[in-house]
Motif scaffolding. Sequence first.
Motif, PDB file in Angstrom:
ATOM      1  N   ILE A  31       0.853  -1.190   0.000  1.00 26.29           N
ATOM      2  CA  ILE A  31       0.000   0.000   0.000  1.00 26.29           C
ATOM      3  C   ILE A  31       0.890   1.241   0.000  1.00 26.29           C
ATOM      4  O   ILE A  31       2.100   1.135   0.181  1.00 26.29           O
ATOM      5  CB  ILE A  31      -0.947  -0.003   1.228  1.00 26.29           C
ATOM      6  CG1 ILE A  31      -0.151  -0.097   2.537  1.00 26.29           C
ATOM      7  CG2 ILE A  31      -1.967  -1.121   1.116  1.00 26.29           C
ATOM      8  CD1 ILE A  31      -1.007  -0.083   3.794  1.00 26.29           C
ATOM      9  N   SER A 147      -5.756   2.020   0.682  1.00 27.60           N
ATOM     10  CA  SER A 147      -5.297   0.946  -0.207  1.00 27.60           C
ATOM     11  C   SER A 147      -4.867   1.454  -1.586  1.00 27.60           C
ATOM     12  O   SER A 147      -4.315   0.716  -2.375  1.00 27.60           O
ATOM     13  CB  SER A 147      -6.362  -0.139  -0.338  1.00 27.60           C
ATOM     14  OG  SER A 147      -7.545   0.397  -0.866  1.00 27.60           O
ATOM     15  N   LYS A 175      -2.674  -4.366  -0.677  1.00 27.86           N
ATOM     16  CA  LYS A 175      -2.888  -5.074   0.592  1.00 27.86           C
ATOM     17  C   LYS A 175      -1.610  -5.015   1.409  1.00 27.86           C
ATOM     18  O   LYS A 175      -0.519  -5.064   0.856  1.00 27.86           O
ATOM     19  CB  LYS A 175      -3.221  -6.543   0.332  1.00 27.86           C
ATOM     20  CG  LYS A 175      -4.567  -6.779  -0.300  1.00 27.86           C
ATOM     21  CD  LYS A 175      -4.829  -8.276  -0.354  1.00 27.86           C
ATOM     22  CE  LYS A 175      -6.159  -8.558  -0.973  1.00 27.86           C
ATOM     23  NZ  LYS A 175      -6.092  -9.172  -2.270  1.00 27.86           N
TER      24      LYS A 175
END
Length: 193
Positions: A31, A147, A175
């Motif tokens: 991320i 995200s 993720k």
Amino acid sequence: MANTFVDREDLNQALETLKNGGIILYPTDTIWGIGCDATNAEAVEKVFALKGRDKNKSMLILLHNDNQLASYVREIPEVAYELIESTDRPMTIIYSGAKNLAENAIAEDGTIGIRVVNHVFCQQLLQRFRKPIISTSANISGQTSASNFDEISEEIKQAVDYIVKFGQQDLSKGKPSIIMKLDPSGKFEFIRK
């Protein structure tokens, strides 16, 4: 397909910001992250302050290849290299005996989380910077991690010294990495799968 072209000016700006003790907002293989020079205690302190993060919660660092591990960890179990090579997902490994990093980047128990990053921008930045970079999620502590770039709050964007342009258009959902704690004996346990 994700953009793999890294703009030289973008890279240079991020590099200069790191060299001058500043904070960057940048894409990683997981991320978006907030980063700084992991060897500069003042810069690390700025990241803690920006996130409102408890000083007892350490942050992780990024390296561009596993040959650098020996520079920042006293004893590397052989299994570490196997784990790094065998994973198909980004993996952060928590090692004991951290060294050559800002003291406030290292956890109270002497551990440090390290991820060998597989991301075109990060790799080029780390290769040119020649030092590890702090990586912590681009959010205020306690808030949900962003995200992708669009989910990062204006508060964070306003507080950093440079926002990397690379990857801002990528709206796929990143993720967080797998987190594993690795004992010097080679014993390991998953903290986050």
